[in-house]
Scaffold this motif. Structure first.
Motif, short mmCIF file in Angstrom:
data_model
loop_
_atom_site.label_atom_id
_atom_site.label_comp_id
_atom_site.label_asym_id
_atom_site.label_seq_id
_atom_site.Cartn_x
_atom_site.Cartn_y
_atom_site.Cartn_z
N CYS A 188 -14.22 8.92 -8.58
CA CYS A 188 -12.96 9.50 -8.10
C CYS A 188 -13.20 10.73 -7.24
O CYS A 188 -13.94 11.62 -7.61
CB CYS A 188 -12.10 9.89 -9.29
N GLY A 189 -12.53 10.76 -6.07
CA GLY A 189 -12.64 11.92 -5.20
C GLY A 189 -11.78 13.09 -5.66
O GLY A 189 -12.06 14.23 -5.32
N ILE A 190 -10.70 12.80 -6.41
CA ILE A 190 -9.81 13.89 -6.82
C ILE A 190 -10.31 14.54 -8.11
O ILE A 190 -10.32 15.76 -8.23
CB ILE A 190 -8.36 13.40 -7.02
N GLU B 235 -12.05 7.81 -1.94
CA GLU B 235 -11.17 8.60 -1.08
C GLU B 235 -11.52 10.08 -1.05
O GLU B 235 -10.75 10.92 -0.60
CB GLU B 235 -9.68 8.38 -1.44
N ARG C 282 -2.52 7.55 4.82
CA ARG C 282 -1.69 7.04 3.73
C ARG C 282 -1.74 7.93 2.49
O ARG C 282 -0.76 8.05 1.76
CB ARG C 282 -2.13 5.62 3.36
N GLU C 283 -2.88 8.58 2.27
CA GLU C 283 -3.00 9.40 1.07
C GLU C 283 -2.06 10.61 1.12
O GLU C 283 -1.72 11.18 0.10
CB GLU C 283 -4.45 9.85 0.88
N SER D 86 -7.89 3.92 -7.09
CA SER D 86 -9.27 3.47 -6.92
C SER D 86 -10.09 3.85 -8.15
O SER D 86 -11.00 3.13 -8.56
CB SER D 86 -9.90 3.99 -5.63
N HIS E 241 0.83 -1.22 0.00
CA HIS E 241 0.00 0.00 0.00
C HIS E 241 0.86 1.27 0.00
O HIS E 241 0.94 1.99 0.99
CB HIS E 241 -0.96 0.01 1.22
N LEU F 173 2.12 15.48 -2.48
CA LEU F 173 2.45 14.08 -2.73
C LEU F 173 3.88 13.91 -3.25
O LEU F 173 4.58 12.99 -2.86
CB LEU F 173 1.45 13.46 -3.72
N ALA G 41 2.37 4.79 -0.08
CA ALA G 41 1.78 6.03 0.47
C ALA G 41 1.87 7.17 -0.53
O ALA G 41 2.60 7.12 -1.52
CB ALA G 41 2.49 6.42 1.76
N ARG G 42 1.15 8.21 -0.23
CA ARG G 42 1.10 9.43 -1.03
C ARG G 42 0.74 9.18 -2.50
O ARG G 42 1.30 9.78 -3.42
CB ARG G 42 2.40 10.23 -0.90
N VAL G 43 -0.15 8.22 -2.68
CA VAL G 43 -0.85 8.07 -3.97
C VAL G 43 -2.30 7.80 -3.61
O VAL G 43 -2.58 7.37 -2.49
CB VAL G 43 -0.31 6.90 -4.83
N GLU G 44 -3.18 8.02 -4.56
CA GLU G 44 -4.59 7.72 -4.30
C GLU G 44 -4.80 6.23 -4.55
O GLU G 44 -4.41 5.72 -5.59
CB GLU G 44 -5.46 8.58 -5.24
N GLY G 45 -5.35 5.51 -3.60
CA GLY G 45 -5.66 4.10 -3.79
C GLY G 45 -4.56 3.15 -3.33
O GLY G 45 -3.56 3.58 -2.75
N HIS G 46 -4.78 1.84 -3.61
CA HIS G 46 -3.93 0.81 -3.03
C HIS G 46 -3.12 0.05 -4.08
O HIS G 46 -3.69 -0.70 -4.88
CB HIS G 46 -4.78 -0.18 -2.24
#
Lengths: 424, 271
Positions: A64-66, B29, B55-56, A420, A11, A114, A13-18
């Motif tokens: 998408c939230g972004i 998210e 984490r984001e 995601s 997972h 990010l 970090a500092r990216v959207e999703g997994h």
């Protein structure tokens, strides 16, 4: 010294999703490098089947939230194309201004929150609030302006409420737009300082030749609709997008992958810039020159810089758009919508690259089929092959495992993946 | 913009900053992003919490936290396990946004059955995914924060209450009350359908303020009168389908939508 290492990032970090990164190196030779997508699918393309057209933009925005604004606009465009609705000039300008501000807020989120921590040697932007408050304040100022304009035109910054098929539910006050003009001018200064900051960063010197896909500009740098183009010379119509994406399933990813002329291609700011460099605003060209960024650039880390160049472009173009909107009298905000059977495609350049929505309707406007091709799903294969080459290259040149681990993370982050979203 | 103060005070006393973690299951998210997105109050907001997991936004992570904010619904077995692990550590587990509270837009697939949706999207390629469920189907949820997306101002208020040890109380009245107070033209009078009369308030009639009818993302208000709304919708010429689409959208009204559609899988699981 020849290194042997096992890099396992669960997972990222500092990216959207997994997503996970796995790299195995034995005596300086790469055994395996993998970019795995473990995100859970949400099945937007299935859950809309049987629903009426008006559900689609409202629900698909939630992929998408972004970039919910981009998804909403792509969905609306697909429906308008299917129903034969041509947006008015006023609607087109407001949508583009809204789109520009989403691009700006997303690029700034990526560049400062990010990406920059990697170059500044911190784990997040939070320590910078104490050590370099000016940097954080600047990022926050630019992002806030972009989001405030999104609120003003779209109703709100995430999952917009005013953007509908046929136009808008209501229009912004002209005096609000007037007030944004001076703030946009101020931001051009903030972006110049941002460029100076990024000039102090060491952008890794890594290239792997690939193909870049984006909308094709006619007379301007393209964002909403039009023909499709690749740096390998492929051009297609918007409705032929499937021939441009060729999605397929792979075991290492719950997101589909895509290909065109080669085993992978890239979309995003760098792809747009590689295909449409001549249409950049002169102020944006000037920033590109500072970083010697010109087409066709094959260094994936330069996507960060391409985002910076685009930020300058959209702010300057937004200033002109605000003037144009202020100079004309308000027309009706929305047109009547009459559903008809058929297929419609909407291609929109969202922050991470070209996004396609496609719906098939019956004559009552109910959805029979839905297909969404996400920028990050188009990038996954390219990230995979970049990662292999990057790991092999740096293992051979004797970099330490920690350095390779950091570079691998920075590589993935340079694509600004929206995972995601890619699985949706 | 707010000054950078490491510790907030309340009545002259330093305010306790709870160790807080953010997690996401099946989601966009967007709710977490809302927290990074309200720039004017971002730095002020961060001073309220000791964020140990996000984490984001950050690389560092910790397994020690008191409050867990969880965004998203549960759709896969690994998410069930993750959620149970988080529950073991968290003193306060918060369902963060409509996906976590009700299943959100994800639960719309439940009406179609998992096998059909998998085939529709992935063909014969094997993919694991089940019924989309809210957190409370798996673990005890201490607090729900409604909305798609959540409203930052409301979250700030809730977090201040948590930090002060005060109770968190949601409005019992519907969105319609807030909309009236905001002096909006009624959406029905504009010819638009709206769930404002039955949806729990607290969003300050966010969508109707933009002349966009409510879709019920915050779930039902106390004593929501669906039959009355059905009458109003009918009187204004809206079909039963229009009402159903909205009730089905975020999952908050699932006990009412059961009447519209029987879900074969849900029956099987005995829920």
């Amino acid at each position: 010294m020849k290194i042997t290492t096992n890099i396992n990032i669960h997972h990222l970090a500092r990216v959207e999703g997994h997503g996970n990164i796995r790299i195995k190196i034995q005596d300086g030779r790469l055994q395996e490098a993998k970019w795995e997508i473990v995100e859970t699918p949400r099945f937007f393309e299935a859950l809309l089947v049987g629903k009426k057209w008006e559900n689609a933009p409202w629900i698909c925005g939630r992929i998408c939230g972004i970039c919910s604004i981009g998804h909403t606009l792509a969905s609306i465009r697909a429906i308008e194309n299917a129903f034969g609705i041509v947006p008015t000039n006023q609607t087109r300008k407001l949508r583009l201004l809204l789109k520009h501000m989403e691009t700006l807020q997303s690029h700034i989120l990526h560049l400062y929150f990010l990406s920059a921590p990697d170059f500044l040697g911190t784990g997040s932007v939070f320590p910078l609030m104490e050590s370099q408050p000016d940097v954080v304040r600047r990022a926050v100022r630019i992002k806030q302006l972009a989001n405030d304009i999104c609120d003003c035109i779209g109703g709100r910054r995430i999952h917009p409420t005013r953007t509908i098929v046929g136009g808008f539910t209501m229009l912004p006050e002209k005096k609000e737009l007037e007030a944004f003009r001076s703030r946009l001018k101020e931001i051009t200064g903030d972006l110049l300082i941002t460029a100076e900051l990024f000039q102090t960063f060491h952008i890794p010197d890594f290239t792997r030749e690939t193909e870049f896909v984006s909308l094709k500009g006619d007379s301007e740098y393209p964002f909403i609709g039009g023909d499709l183009i690749s740096t390998d010379g492929v051009t297609k119509k918007e409705q032929e997008y499937r021939q441009m994406t060729n999605e397929y399933c792979v075991d290492q990813s719950t997101s589909k992958w895509a290909r065109l002329s080669r085993k992978s291609f890239a979309v995003g700011a760098l792809a747009r810039l590689n295909n449409n460099f001549s249409f950049l605003h002169p102020a944006a060209r000037e920033i590109a020159d500072r970083f010697s960024l010109k087409p066709v650039n094959h260094n994936p880390f330069m996507n960060n810089i391409a985002q910076l160049v685009e930020s300058v472009h959209v702010v300057n173009e937004s200033l002109a758009l605000v003037d144009e909107i202020l100079d004309s009298a308000w027309e009706e905000p929305k047109q009547t919508v009459t559903p008809q059977s058929g297929v419609g495609v909407g291609a929109v350049e969202v922050p991470r690259g070209i996004l396609y929505h496609c719906y098939e309707f019956n004559d009552t406007g109910h959805i029979l089929k839905c297909d969404c091709v996400i920028p990050t799903s188009q990038n996954h294969a390219n990230i995979q092959f970049d990662l292999e080459e990057l790991a092999a290259h740096y293992a051979k040149t004797g970099k330490q495992d920690r350095e390779i681990e950091l570079l691998a993370q920075m590589l993935v982050r340079a694509y600004d993946p929206c995972i995601s979203c890619s699985v949706h | 913009m707010a000054d950078l103060k490491p510790v907030r005070t309340y009545l002259g006393m330093p305010l306790y900053r709870p160790k807080t973690a953010f997690f996401e299951l099946s989601s966009c998210e967007g709710c977490q992003l809302q927290l990074l997105n309200n720039e004017a109050s971002l730095l002020d907001f961060l001073s309220l919490l000791d964020i140990v997991n996000f984490r984001e936004a950050m690389t560092e992570k910790s397994d020690e936290f008191e409050i867990a904010f969880i965004e998203g619904s549960v759709t896969r077995s690994d998410e069930v396990e993750r959620l149970k692990e988080i529950r073991k550590t968290a003193n306060t587990l918060v369902a963060f946004g409509s996906c976590a509270c009700f299943g959100g837009v994800n639960q719309m697939k439940n009406r179609l059955g998992s096998e059909w949706v998998k085939k529709e999207v992935y063909g014969d390629h094997p993919v694991e995914s089940g019924f989309a469920r809210p957190l409370e189907d798996i673990v005890t949820v201490d607090l729900k924060i409604f909305g798609c997306p959540i409203k930052k101002k409301e979250v700030e208020k809730i977090i201040i209450n948590i930090a002060l040890g005060k109770a968190v109380v949601h409005p019992v009245y519907p969105v319609c009350m807030e909309c009236k107070a905001n002096e909006n033209i009624c959406l029905f009078d504009l010819g638009e359908p709206c769930l404002g009369p039955i949806t729990r308030g607290g969003c300050d009639s966010w969508c109707p303020n933009s002349r966009f009818g409510c879709w019920g993302c915050r779930g039902p208000a106390d004593d929501a009168n669906i039959d009355q709304l059905r009458e109003i919708m009918k009187k204004h010429g809206f079909s039963e389908e229009t009402l159903r689409d909205r009730l089905e959208c975020f999952g908050g009204f699932s006990k009412y939508t059961e009447a519209f559609r029987k879900n074969p899988e849900k029956k099987k699981e005995g829920k």
